[in-house]
Design a protein around this motif. Structure first.
Motif, PDB file in Angstrom:
ATOM      1  N   TYR A   1     -93.181  -0.303 -19.564  1.00 29.48           N
ATOM      2  CA  TYR A   1     -94.575  -0.687 -19.558  1.00 29.48           C
ATOM      3  C   TYR A   1     -95.398   0.339 -20.326  1.00 29.48           C
ATOM      4  CZ  TYR A   1     -93.425  -4.022 -15.866  1.00 29.48           C
ATOM      5  OH  TYR A   1     -92.883  -5.053 -15.146  1.00 29.48           O
TER       6      TYR A   1
ATOM      7  N   TYR B   1     -88.418 -15.257  -9.722  1.00 31.31           N
ATOM      8  CA  TYR B   1     -87.861 -13.919  -9.939  1.00 31.31           C
ATOM      9  C   TYR B   1     -88.031 -13.484 -11.394  1.00 31.31           C
ATOM     10  CZ  TYR B   1     -84.714 -10.062  -8.795  1.00 31.31           C
ATOM     11  OH  TYR B   1     -84.186  -8.833  -8.545  1.00 31.31           O
ATOM     12  N   ASN B   2     -89.042 -14.052 -12.045  1.00 32.79           N
ATOM     13  CA  ASN B   2     -89.279 -13.710 -13.437  1.00 32.79           C
ATOM     14  C   ASN B   2     -90.175 -12.494 -13.573  1.00 32.79           C
ATOM     15  OD1 ASN B   2     -87.738 -15.894 -14.530  1.00 32.79           O
ATOM     16  ND2 ASN B   2     -89.379 -17.268 -13.873  1.00 32.79           N
ATOM     17  N   GLU B   3     -90.455 -12.114 -14.807  1.00 33.24           N
ATOM     18  CA  GLU B   3     -91.232 -10.921 -15.106  1.00 33.24           C
ATOM     19  C   GLU B   3     -92.612 -10.975 -14.456  1.00 33.24           C
ATOM     20  OE1 GLU B   3     -90.392  -7.975 -16.568  1.00 33.24           O
ATOM     21  OE2 GLU B   3     -92.365  -7.536 -15.716  1.00 33.24           O
ATOM     22  N   GLN B   4     -93.082  -9.812 -14.019  1.00 34.14           N
ATOM     23  CA  GLN B   4     -94.402  -9.736 -13.411  1.00 34.14           C
ATOM     24  C   GLN B   4     -95.411  -9.233 -14.420  1.00 34.14           C
ATOM     25  OE1 GLN B   4     -94.175  -7.017 -10.099  1.00 34.14           O
ATOM     26  NE2 GLN B   4     -93.356  -5.355 -11.320  1.00 34.14           N
TER      27      GLN B   4
ATOM     28  N   TYR C   1     -82.362  -5.102 -14.021  1.00 32.96           N
ATOM     29  CA  TYR C   1     -83.376  -5.389 -15.040  1.00 32.96           C
ATOM     30  C   TYR C   1     -84.203  -4.132 -15.226  1.00 32.96           C
ATOM     31  CZ  TYR C   1     -87.349  -7.926 -17.162  1.00 32.96           C
ATOM     32  OH  TYR C   1     -88.339  -8.373 -17.991  1.00 32.96           O
TER      33      TYR C   1
ATOM     34  N   ARG D   1     -93.217 -11.159   1.856  1.00 29.63           N
ATOM     35  CA  ARG D   1     -91.788 -11.338   1.627  1.00 29.63           C
ATOM     36  C   ARG D   1     -91.036 -10.005   1.707  1.00 29.63           C
ATOM     37  NH1 ARG D   1     -89.637 -15.163  -3.127  1.00 29.63           N
ATOM     38  NH2 ARG D   1     -90.859 -13.794  -4.466  1.00 29.63           N
ATOM     39  N   GLN D   2     -91.682  -8.958   1.233  1.00 26.57           N
ATOM     40  CA  GLN D   2     -91.055  -7.644   1.288  1.00 26.57           C
ATOM     41  C   GLN D   2     -92.135  -6.583   1.308  1.00 26.57           C
ATOM     42  OE1 GLN D   2     -88.190  -6.802  -1.793  1.00 26.57           O
ATOM     43  NE2 GLN D   2     -87.062  -5.436  -0.440  1.00 26.57           N
TER      44      GLN D   2
ATOM     45  N   TYR E   1     -87.429  -7.319  -4.178  1.00 29.41           N
ATOM     46  CA  TYR E   1     -88.432  -7.590  -5.194  1.00 29.41           C
ATOM     47  C   TYR E   1     -89.228  -6.371  -5.641  1.00 29.41           C
ATOM     48  CZ  TYR E   1     -87.254 -12.180  -3.559  1.00 29.41           C
ATOM     49  OH  TYR E   1     -86.563 -13.299  -3.208  1.00 29.41           O
TER      50      TYR E   1
ATOM     51  N   PHE F   1     -99.292  -7.522 -14.763  1.00 24.01           N
ATOM     52  CA  PHE F   1    -100.255  -6.738 -13.992  1.00 24.01           C
ATOM     53  C   PHE F   1    -101.693  -7.082 -14.342  1.00 24.01           C
ATOM     54  CE2 PHE F   1     -97.879  -3.592 -11.603  1.00 24.01           C
ATOM     55  CZ  PHE F   1     -96.634  -3.639 -12.205  1.00 24.01           C
TER      56      PHE F   1
ATOM     57  N   TYR G   1     -90.056  -3.404  -7.638  1.00 21.78           N
ATOM     58  CA  TYR G   1     -89.744  -2.624  -8.816  1.00 21.78           C
ATOM     59  C   TYR G   1     -89.910  -1.140  -8.481  1.00 21.78           C
ATOM     60  CZ  TYR G   1     -89.933  -6.697 -11.969  1.00 21.78           C
ATOM     61  OH  TYR G   1     -89.699  -7.886 -12.603  1.00 21.78           O
TER      62      TYR G   1
ATOM     63  N   GLN H   1     -95.210  -7.738  -1.236  1.00 22.70           N
ATOM     64  CA  GLN H   1     -95.232  -8.932  -2.064  1.00 22.70           C
ATOM     65  C   GLN H   1     -95.468 -10.163  -1.188  1.00 22.70           C
ATOM     66  OE1 GLN H   1     -91.638 -10.990  -3.956  1.00 22.70           O
ATOM     67  NE2 GLN H   1     -92.492  -9.907  -5.718  1.00 22.70           N
TER      68      GLN H   1
ATOM     69  N   ARG I   1     -85.490  -2.913 -11.560  1.00 18.45           N
ATOM     70  CA  ARG I   1     -85.635  -3.957 -10.547  1.00 18.45           C
ATOM     71  C   ARG I   1     -84.350  -4.087  -9.752  1.00 18.45           C
ATOM     72  NH1 ARG I   1     -86.619  -9.977 -12.523  1.00 18.45           N
ATOM     73  NH2 ARG I   1     -84.348  -9.835 -12.834  1.00 18.45           N
TER      74      ARG I   1
ATOM     75  N   PRO J   1    -100.671  -1.660 -16.256  1.00 24.79           N
ATOM     76  CA  PRO J   1     -99.498  -1.589 -17.133  1.00 24.79           C
ATOM     77  C   PRO J   1     -99.242  -2.941 -17.801  1.00 24.79           C
ATOM     78  CG  PRO J   1     -99.025  -0.703 -14.945  1.00 24.79           C
ATOM     79  CD  PRO J   1    -100.338  -1.399 -14.856  1.00 24.79           C
TER      80      PRO J   1
END
Lengths: 111, 113
Positions: free
Chosen positions: B36, A97-100, B32, A55-56, B99, A102, B101, A48, B93, B44
């Motif tokens: 999908y 940190y909200n929904e991703q 969380y 970041r990770q 971060y 695609f 998922y 990410q 999550r 997705p």
């Protein structure tokens, strides 16, 4: 709003080559994640990017690298391609940190 | 401990039936749980999501049931339609600060007309 866009749609490479995939995030999003989805499997987290920094990272070798630009778009680079790298590569964008969300993915085939 | 186990692998139901897809997790720190929907050749798309402090959530024909003590959650599709035929993924999550998922392996659903 165009949503998350990715290019190219499809790509065919041979073993040992290098590939660059591109992603433009959804408007208002500043975070981009990359996933690899092998056929018949769920997406696997690669890494990410946020504020142009990784970041990770998931369990992927250093052959997988990325970059994020000031406009939040991102690139995924894979070096020394292996047959096992054949997959659908998904980009997802989010805000903090909200929904991703695609993108449609890039189908990479390594011959 | 980071896995999410999804079942069944595939499912066939008649139109109007109620397919149920199940997922189980180990890490109680997950905070969380989204579902999908993915059509062939597409990425997705978020369908519905739940947080562990809620036992059930409905959005249209889609319902998530969440059992925190059993560390399981499931997706129910009411009055299923042929257009619901797709692959469904559950995900989890990790808590804030991480971060990535974690996705299940997917359930291929076919709804017969």
């Amino acid at each position: 709003d165009a949503g998350v866009t990715q290019s190219p749609t499809h790509l065919i490479k041979t073993r040992g080559q290098q590939v660059t995939l591109r992603c433009s995030p959804k408007s208002g999003h500043d975070t981009v994640s990359w996933y690899q989805q092998a056929l018949g499997q769920g997406p696997q987290f690669i890494f990410q990017y946020y504020e142009e920094e990784e970041r990770q990272r998931g369990n992927f070798p250093d052959r997988f690298s990325g970059h994020q630009f000031p406009n939040y778009s991102s690139e995924l680079n894979v070096n020394a391609l292996l047959l096992g790298d054949s997959a659908l590569y998904l980009c997802a964008s989010s805000s903090y940190y909200n929904e991703q969300f695609f993108g449609p993915g890039t189908r990479l085939t390594v011959l | 401990q980071q896995q999410v186990k999804q079942s069944p692998q595939s499912l066939i139901v008649q139109k109007g039936g109620i397919p149920i897809i199940n997922c189980a997790y180990e890490n109680t720190a997950f905070d969380y749980f989204p579902w999908y929907q993915q059509f062939p050749g597409k990425g997705p798309a978020l369908l519905i999501a739940i947080r562990p402090d809620v036992s059930e959530k409905k959005e249209g024909r889609f319902t998530i049931s969440f059992n925190k003590s059993a560390k399981q959650f499931s997706l129910h599709i009411m009055d299923s339609q042929p257009g619901d035929s797709a692959t469904y993924f559950c995900a989890a999550r990790p808590p804030a600060g991480t971060y990535k998922y974690i996705f299940g392996t997917g359930t291929r659903l076919k709804v017969l007309a």
